[in-house]
Enzyme design. Sequence first.
Site, PDB file in Angstrom:
ATOM      1  N   GLU A  33      -7.002  -0.045  -3.167  1.00 59.94           N
ATOM      2  CA  GLU A  33      -7.704  -1.140  -2.510  1.00 59.94           C
ATOM      3  C   GLU A  33      -7.179  -1.194  -1.075  1.00 59.94           C
ATOM      4  OE1 GLU A  33      -7.237  -5.069  -4.167  1.00 59.94           O
ATOM      5  OE2 GLU A  33      -8.544  -5.904  -2.613  1.00 59.94           O
ATOM      6  N   ARG A 259       4.259   2.452 -13.894  1.00 61.45           N
ATOM      7  CA  ARG A 259       4.416   2.309 -12.451  1.00 61.45           C
ATOM      8  C   ARG A 259       5.775   2.831 -12.020  1.00 61.45           C
ATOM      9  NH1 ARG A 259       0.999  -1.601 -10.191  1.00 61.45           N
ATOM     10  NH2 ARG A 259       2.226  -1.935  -8.328  1.00 61.45           N
ATOM     11  N   LYS A 269       2.208  -4.351  -2.440  1.00 60.35           N
ATOM     12  CA  LYS A 269       1.604  -4.502  -1.112  1.00 60.35           C
ATOM     13  C   LYS A 269       1.684  -5.943  -0.629  1.00 60.35           C
ATOM     14  CE  LYS A 269      -2.103  -2.188  -2.349  1.00 60.35           C
ATOM     15  NZ  LYS A 269      -3.485  -1.722  -2.411  1.00 60.35           N
TER      16      LYS A 269
HETATM   17  P1  ATP Z   1       0.093  -3.300  -5.282  1.00 62.56           P
HETATM   18  O1  ATP Z   1       0.487  -4.206  -6.390  1.00 62.56           O
HETATM   19  O2  ATP Z   1       1.231  -2.768  -4.518  1.00 62.56           O
HETATM   20  O3  ATP Z   1      -0.971  -3.880  -4.410  1.00 62.56           O
HETATM   21  P2  ATP Z   1      -1.994  -1.975  -6.618  1.00 62.56           P
HETATM   22  O4  ATP Z   1      -1.895  -1.305  -7.927  1.00 62.56           O
HETATM   23  O5  ATP Z   1      -2.712  -3.258  -6.559  1.00 62.56           O
HETATM   24  O6  ATP Z   1      -0.559  -2.060  -6.015  1.00 62.56           O
HETATM   25  P3  ATP Z   1      -3.992  -0.242  -5.589  1.00 62.56           P
HETATM   26  O7  ATP Z   1      -4.415  -0.079  -4.201  1.00 62.56           O
HETATM   27  O8  ATP Z   1      -4.927  -0.873  -6.534  1.00 62.56           O
HETATM   28  O9  ATP Z   1      -2.627  -1.036  -5.539  1.00 62.56           O
HETATM   29  O10 ATP Z   1      -3.458   1.131  -6.175  1.00 62.56           O
HETATM   30  C1  ATP Z   1      -4.152   2.359  -6.140  1.00 62.56           C
HETATM   31  C2  ATP Z   1      -3.641   3.212  -7.256  1.00 62.56           C
HETATM   32  O11 ATP Z   1      -2.231   3.391  -7.136  1.00 62.56           O
HETATM   33  C3  ATP Z   1      -3.883   2.555  -8.581  1.00 62.56           C
HETATM   34  O12 ATP Z   1      -4.394   3.520  -9.480  1.00 62.56           O
HETATM   35  C4  ATP Z   1      -2.545   2.061  -9.004  1.00 62.56           C
HETATM   36  O13 ATP Z   1      -2.438   2.042 -10.394  1.00 62.56           O
HETATM   37  C5  ATP Z   1      -1.605   3.061  -8.338  1.00 62.56           C
HETATM   38  N1  ATP Z   1      -0.308   2.447  -8.093  1.00 62.56           N
HETATM   39  C6  ATP Z   1      -0.051   1.306  -7.425  1.00 62.56           C
HETATM   40  N2  ATP Z   1       1.257   1.013  -7.439  1.00 62.56           N
HETATM   41  C7  ATP Z   1       1.863   1.993  -8.142  1.00 62.56           C
HETATM   42  C8  ATP Z   1       3.213   2.258  -8.534  1.00 62.56           C
HETATM   43  N3  ATP Z   1       4.201   1.442  -8.195  1.00 62.56           N
HETATM   44  N4  ATP Z   1       3.461   3.371  -9.249  1.00 62.56           N
HETATM   45  C9  ATP Z   1       2.460   4.204  -9.584  1.00 62.56           C
HETATM   46  N5  ATP Z   1       1.180   4.010  -9.263  1.00 62.56           N
HETATM   47  C10 ATP Z   1       0.860   2.922  -8.554  1.00 62.56           C
HETATM   48 MG    MG Z   2      -2.803  -5.134  -5.611  1.00 65.59          MG
HETATM   49 MG    MG Z   3      -5.393  -2.732  -7.537  1.00 66.13          MG
END
Ligand code: ATP
Ligand code: MG
Ligand code: MG
Length: 551
Positions: A33, A259, A269
């Site tokens: 995102e 994760r 983020k």
């Molecule tokens: P954040 O909580 O930091 O915003 P998010 O999962 O909401 O992380 P996204 O932009 O949706 O962020 O993530 C894109 C991809 O990266 C998703 O498939 C997510 O599962 C993966 N991802 C995010 N954080 C991690 C992590 N700490 N370890 C492994 N994969 C991750």
């Molecule tokens: Mg997020």
């Molecule tokens: Mg997300």
Amino acid sequence: ESSKPTNFIHQVIEQDLEQGKNGGKVVTRFPPEPNGYLHIGHAKSICLNFGTAEKYKGGCNLRFDDTNPEKESQEYIDSIIEDVKWLGFQWQGDICYTSNYFDQLYAWAVYLINEGKAYVCDLGPDEAREYRGNFTTPGKDSPYRNRSVEENLALFEKMKNGEFAEGACSLRAKIDMQSPNMNLRDPMIYRIIHTSHHQTGDKWCIYPIYDFAHGQSDAIEGVTHSICTLEFEDHRPLYEWFLENLPVPVVPKQYEFSRLELNYTITSKRKLKQLVDENIVTGWNDPRMPTISGLRRRGYTPASLRNFCDMVGVTRSNGVVDMGMLEAAVREDLDKNSPRAMCVVRPLKVTITNYDDALEEWFELPKHPKDDTMGMRKVPFTRNLLIEQDDFAEVPPRKWKRLTQGVAVRLRGAYVITCDEVIKDAEGNVVELKCSYDAATKGANPEGYKPKGVIHWVSADNSVPCEVREYDRLFTVENPDADKERDFNEFINPESLVVVTGGRCESGLADAAVESRYQFERTGYFCVDADSTAETLVFNRTVGLRDSWGK
Ligand code: ATP
Ligand code: MG
Ligand code: MG
């Protein structure tokens, strides 16, 4: 006999390939995102998704999961594209946006309404929460659940046409308010947001929820293996419900892995944005940030991040990885691949009283002690030199291997010198050492001659001024998020950045490009920062020569 992959997702894929599933194709996607910069956790997802596609000769899409216009921006999109490329990966075809599918997703929402599987609900957020119940209490049907198809179609059309205020109503899937899985209790699938969108402008004022968009986008793109993190495990039944209940072209499958979490930092983020917004760091790419752009500016290499992700592995069990492992990964890569140089961070003046500058000597030193292909570098030797303040002690501790009065040490790659006299200022600070050199020790020791140690140095007259930014871990505690009473930003390491001005490095570094990486001998690994000017180079300390955290 080929060995079974340890990565369980690769095991699944190999089974699928054996059974001829998906026409023998493997298509993955990385779906960020664009609501912030990518962090080290995303690097793991990138390596897994792109790496898997590469391994099985398939393709990986880069898809912006852009269903929350309020939190997203073009700046974030640009940074994500840059980071993926920098890590060394290439997506197949054009960049994808979930927003490319808004027309199709809208049509599918209408389809569900026509099937009697979605309805417009007027419950406000608090009421909706109450009706939903919780893990111990079953939910109650919304009073709007049994609206007719015609009424729902008309209301949804009005939602789309901007006739309602935000929050006035939403579209929900009609599934099961008694389901033990909360995600199946008539989840919201469209909500009203009167915000223009970075891709679609003002075309839409209703936006699909992640769950209604993700699986369908996977299906539209022909994704075969939709790999996400474990917090989506509970969403999988919903992911599958939409695919079963909509006329999608293909049916992708979702797989979850754990994760990546690292100690001494945070990987969210939202929280990283807080550090930026509160000016605790200088920006998303502050070299202390666990963002890909921050690590890059710190001096991490793409290979070191990819190796690190490999070392961590892919599992379904959550665990916190030690920051030392990330540091070890970059140290290993830089040890092998970065040229050596000398830099005196905190200089002390050394005058070689018996040296004649008319000699105009230049020493040739290898750029790398174990890699001849890197070639040689030339280092000027002069009467006025600089050594590290730390490398001189008036009253040396036991086993001192550096300079002290009356004792000989070797200047790396040059001569052996002896300190004859210590000059102090009015306050008693050592400001200069008068030394003498032994012309017979050039490059090697004469028979039976053994100086106590080797120290680094630069010419005072022919070297390059620099500022050195000594970075360390951003937080003082392993889990800055653990304390419920205190905010993570209360645990910032006050020594996470020490700026040292007045350093000098080898003259050969004068034209070093931004992001060039070096091992400064005896000091650590450093890279050139974009803040460098024509007068002064700025170096970021990537990591020390060995793990010294807490020592
Ligand atoms: P954040 O909580 O930091 O915003 P998010 O999962 O909401 O992380 P996204 O932009 O949706 O962020 O993530 C894109 C991809 O990266 C998703 O498939 C997510 O599962 C993966 N991802 C995010 N954080 C991690 C992590 N700490 N370890 C492994 N994969 C991750
Ligand atoms: Mg997020
Ligand atoms: Mg997300």
